[in-house]
Design a protein around this motif. Structure first.
Motif, PDB file in Angstrom:
ATOM      1  N   TYR A 117       0.767  -1.120   0.013  1.00  0.00           N
ATOM      2  CA  TYR A 117       0.105  -0.064  -0.061  1.00  0.00           C
ATOM      3  C   TYR A 117       0.747   1.330   0.001  1.00  0.00           C
ATOM      4  O   TYR A 117       1.975   1.175   0.553  1.00  0.00           O
ATOM      5  CB  TYR A 117      -0.979   0.096   1.128  1.00  0.00           C
ATOM      6  N   ARG A 152      -0.931   6.779   3.633  1.00  0.00           N
ATOM      7  CA  ARG A 152      -1.315   8.148   3.799  1.00  0.00           C
ATOM      8  C   ARG A 152      -0.637   8.624   5.030  1.00  0.00           C
ATOM      9  O   ARG A 152       0.391   7.894   5.792  1.00  0.00           O
ATOM     10  CB  ARG A 152      -2.772   8.320   4.361  1.00  0.00           C
ATOM     11  N   LEU A 196     -15.167   2.775  -4.972  1.00  0.00           N
ATOM     12  CA  LEU A 196     -14.071   2.184  -3.966  1.00  0.00           C
ATOM     13  C   LEU A 196     -13.893   0.593  -4.648  1.00  0.00           C
ATOM     14  O   LEU A 196     -13.432  -0.210  -3.911  1.00  0.00           O
ATOM     15  CB  LEU A 196     -14.486   1.950  -2.616  1.00  0.00           C
ATOM     16  N   PRO A 242      -8.476  14.668  -1.335  1.00  0.00           N
ATOM     17  CA  PRO A 242      -8.065  14.885   0.117  1.00  0.00           C
ATOM     18  C   PRO A 242      -8.561  13.725   1.046  1.00  0.00           C
ATOM     19  O   PRO A 242      -9.710  13.201   1.003  1.00  0.00           O
ATOM     20  CB  PRO A 242      -8.734  16.075   0.629  1.00  0.00           C
ATOM     21  N   ARG A 292      -7.569  10.641   0.685  1.00  0.00           N
ATOM     22  CA  ARG A 292      -7.370   9.312   0.153  1.00  0.00           C
ATOM     23  C   ARG A 292      -5.850   8.934  -0.104  1.00  0.00           C
ATOM     24  O   ARG A 292      -5.024   9.825  -0.047  1.00  0.00           O
ATOM     25  CB  ARG A 292      -7.824   9.525  -1.377  1.00  0.00           C
ATOM     26  N   PRO A 297      -2.327  -2.581   4.673  1.00  0.00           N
ATOM     27  CA  PRO A 297      -2.471  -1.828   5.692  1.00  0.00           C
ATOM     28  C   PRO A 297      -3.399  -2.351   6.961  1.00  0.00           C
ATOM     29  O   PRO A 297      -4.127  -2.895   6.468  1.00  0.00           O
ATOM     30  CB  PRO A 297      -2.947  -0.451   5.218  1.00  0.00           C
ATOM     31  N   GLN A 343      -9.635   0.062   7.813  1.00  0.00           N
ATOM     32  CA  GLN A 343      -9.922   1.241   7.555  1.00  0.00           C
ATOM     33  C   GLN A 343     -11.857   1.206   7.626  1.00  0.00           C
ATOM     34  O   GLN A 343     -12.412   2.124   7.984  1.00  0.00           O
ATOM     35  CB  GLN A 343      -9.723   2.149   6.548  1.00  0.00           C
ATOM     36  N   TYR A 373     -10.007  -4.337   1.535  1.00  0.00           N
ATOM     37  CA  TYR A 373      -8.757  -5.511   1.297  1.00  0.00           C
ATOM     38  C   TYR A 373      -9.200  -6.867   1.637  1.00  0.00           C
ATOM     39  O   TYR A 373      -8.876  -7.792   0.877  1.00  0.00           O
ATOM     40  CB  TYR A 373      -7.637  -5.439   2.419  1.00  0.00           C
TER      41      TYR A 373
HETATM   42  N1  LIG Z   1      -2.656   3.716   2.217  1.00  0.00           N
HETATM   43  C1  LIG Z   1      -3.962   2.964   2.176  1.00  0.00           C
HETATM   44  N2  LIG Z   1      -4.401   2.443   0.886  1.00  0.00           N
HETATM   45  C2  LIG Z   1      -5.616   1.876   0.874  1.00  0.00           C
HETATM   46  C3  LIG Z   1      -6.138   1.369   2.036  1.00  0.00           C
HETATM   47  C4  LIG Z   1      -5.774   1.783   3.189  1.00  0.00           C
HETATM   48  O1  LIG Z   1      -6.371   1.543   4.349  1.00  0.00           O
HETATM   49  N3  LIG Z   1      -4.564   2.621   3.289  1.00  0.00           N
HETATM   50  N4  LIG Z   1      -7.215   0.733   1.659  1.00  0.00           N
HETATM   51  C5  LIG Z   1      -7.899  -0.207   3.030  1.00  0.00           C
HETATM   52  O2  LIG Z   1      -8.887  -0.622   2.858  1.00  0.00           O
HETATM   53  C6  LIG Z   1      -8.044   0.684   0.534  1.00  0.00           C
HETATM   54  C7  LIG Z   1      -8.839   1.969   0.389  1.00  0.00           C
HETATM   55  N5  LIG Z   1      -8.916   2.888   1.518  1.00  0.00           N
HETATM   56  C8  LIG Z   1      -9.409   3.975   1.670  1.00  0.00           C
HETATM   57  C9  LIG Z   1      -9.099   5.073   2.860  1.00  0.00           C
HETATM   58  C10 LIG Z   1      -9.914   6.206   2.787  1.00  0.00           C
HETATM   59  C11 LIG Z   1     -10.886   6.307   1.779  1.00  0.00           C
HETATM   60  C12 LIG Z   1     -11.436   7.774   2.028  1.00  0.00           C
HETATM   61  O3  LIG Z   1     -12.416   8.160   1.319  1.00  0.00           O
HETATM   62  N6  LIG Z   1     -11.029   8.556   3.008  1.00  0.00           N
HETATM   63  C13 LIG Z   1     -11.677   9.753   3.386  1.00  0.00           C
HETATM   64  C14 LIG Z   1     -10.986  10.711   4.312  1.00  0.00           C
HETATM   65  C15 LIG Z   1     -10.812   9.997   5.504  1.00  0.00           C
HETATM   66  C16 LIG Z   1      -9.757  10.865   6.485  1.00  0.00           C
HETATM   67  O4  LIG Z   1      -9.629  11.986   6.345  1.00  0.00           O
HETATM   68  O5  LIG Z   1      -9.458  10.170   7.136  1.00  0.00           O
HETATM   69  C17 LIG Z   1     -12.337  10.737   2.289  1.00  0.00           C
HETATM   70  O6  LIG Z   1     -11.652  10.538   1.045  1.00  0.00           O
HETATM   71  O7  LIG Z   1     -13.432  11.184   2.306  1.00  0.00           O
HETATM   72  C18 LIG Z   1     -11.099   5.598   0.825  1.00  0.00           C
HETATM   73  C19 LIG Z   1     -10.546   4.368   0.656  1.00  0.00           C
HETATM   74  C20 LIG Z   1      -7.074   0.455  -0.676  1.00  0.00           C
HETATM   75  N7  LIG Z   1      -5.820   1.658  -0.257  1.00  0.00           N
END
Ligand SMILES: Nc1nc2c(c(=O)[nH]1)N(C=O)[C@@H](CNc1ccc(C(=O)N[C@@H](CCC(=O)O)C(=O)O)cc1)CN2
Ligand SMILES: Nc1ncnc2c1ncn2[C@@H]1O[C@H](COP(=O)(O)OP(=O)(O)OP(=O)(O)O)[C@@H](O)[C@H]1O
Length: 211
Positions: A66, A69, A98, A116, A118, A141, A154, A159
């Motif tokens: 991965y 973030r 997703l 932001p 992501r 992750p 998350q 995953y």
């Molecule tokens: N680095 C990383 N990549 C990964 C994951 C992970 O946990 N970590 N994932 C694990 O499954 C999958 C997708 N995970 C995601 C994580 C966040 C958002 C998301 O939409 N986040 C919010 C903001 C949240 C925040 O600020 O904390 C958004 O965009 O509104 C979408 C998918 C695949 N890639």
């Protein structure tokens, strides 16, 4: 195991597993925001040494990793170390809704945060969800892992679903900070039927087989 305080939700009868997981996610995400940039960088460097020392990783030709973030255990040095050895690297790409997809790592300058919050993603062509079948090892992750192999992610189930495309017997390595490894005999993580167990846990302090 670490001596740092480890959040653990108090569970009452009738609580939904999903709600218990969400409370724990919130506490761990909050704890992760407290780490300084300096400690994050040191952890990312140490993690590269730890993960490359896992025998299955050392012998792999294709690894899924991965792209972290800012608050997650950093993978920049790990990606560079594996790329320098000629390992093919598959990174997650989020499709609409997703959807699970993958693209090859092509250096740090190719990684972009599409929105932001992501995870950063490669700009190289996407390969489809099936591409994960090429991976010899999957570095996933997590927010927490317990010693029975249960992984708390998350919350998107991304995953868990993506791993259905991995080859049978592929080693799944969950990456967390040291205090996020839970002793399953004392503090088991909430687990649901769809949750796929992981084989190894890696932290900046070392790795161990679990499950
Ligand atoms: N680095 C990383 N990549 C990964 C994951 C992970 O946990 N970590 N994932 C694990 O499954 C999958 C997708 N995970 C995601 C994580 C966040 C958002 C998301 O939409 N986040 C919010 C903001 C949240 C925040 O600020 O904390 C958004 O965009 O509104 C979408 C998918 C695949 N890639
Ligand atoms: N293999 C699967 N098939 C169908 N639905 C799934 C599968 N895995 C997870 N889900 C759904 O996704 C949601 C989140 O799952 P879960 O709590 O296990 O996420 P997570 O493993 O913490 O997150 P992630 O894998 O994205 O890091 C749940 O509502 C669950 O029903």
């Amino acid at each position: 195991m670490s001596s740092v305080a480890q959040p653990y939700p108090r569970v009452s009868e009738g609580d939904e597993v999903e709600d218990v997981k969400e409370r724990l996610r919130r506490a761990i995400r909050e704890a992760r925001t407290q780490r300084s940039t300096r400690r994050r960088e040191a952890a990312a460097l140490a993690l590269a040494d730890v993960v490359t020392s896992i025998p299955a990783v050392a012998g792999a030709r294709c690894v899924s990793v991965y792209a972290a973030r800012p608050t997650e255990p950093g993978t920049g040095p790990l990606l560079e170390a594996l790329a320098a050895r000629g390992v093919r690297l598959l990174l997650p790409v989020l499709g609409t809704g997703l959807r699970r997809d993958w693209a090859e790592y092509a250096g740090p300058e190719d990684l972009r945060e599409r929105a932001p919050g992501r995870p950063p993603e490669p700009g190289s062509p996407t390969l489809g969800a099936d591409a994960l079948a090429d991976a010899d090892v999957v570095v996933a992750p997590a927010l927490a892992v317990d010693t029975s192999g249960a992984r708390l992610g998350q919350g998107g189930g991304w995953y868990d679903r993506a791993l259905e495309h991995a080859r049978d017997g592929v080693l799944v390595v969950a990456v967390v900070f040291p205090e996020e490894v839970y002793d399953a005999t004392v503090r088991p993580l909430p687990r649901e039927r769809h949750d796929r167990l992981v084989d190894v846990v890696a932290t900046p302090d070392g790795w161990q087989p679990i499950g």
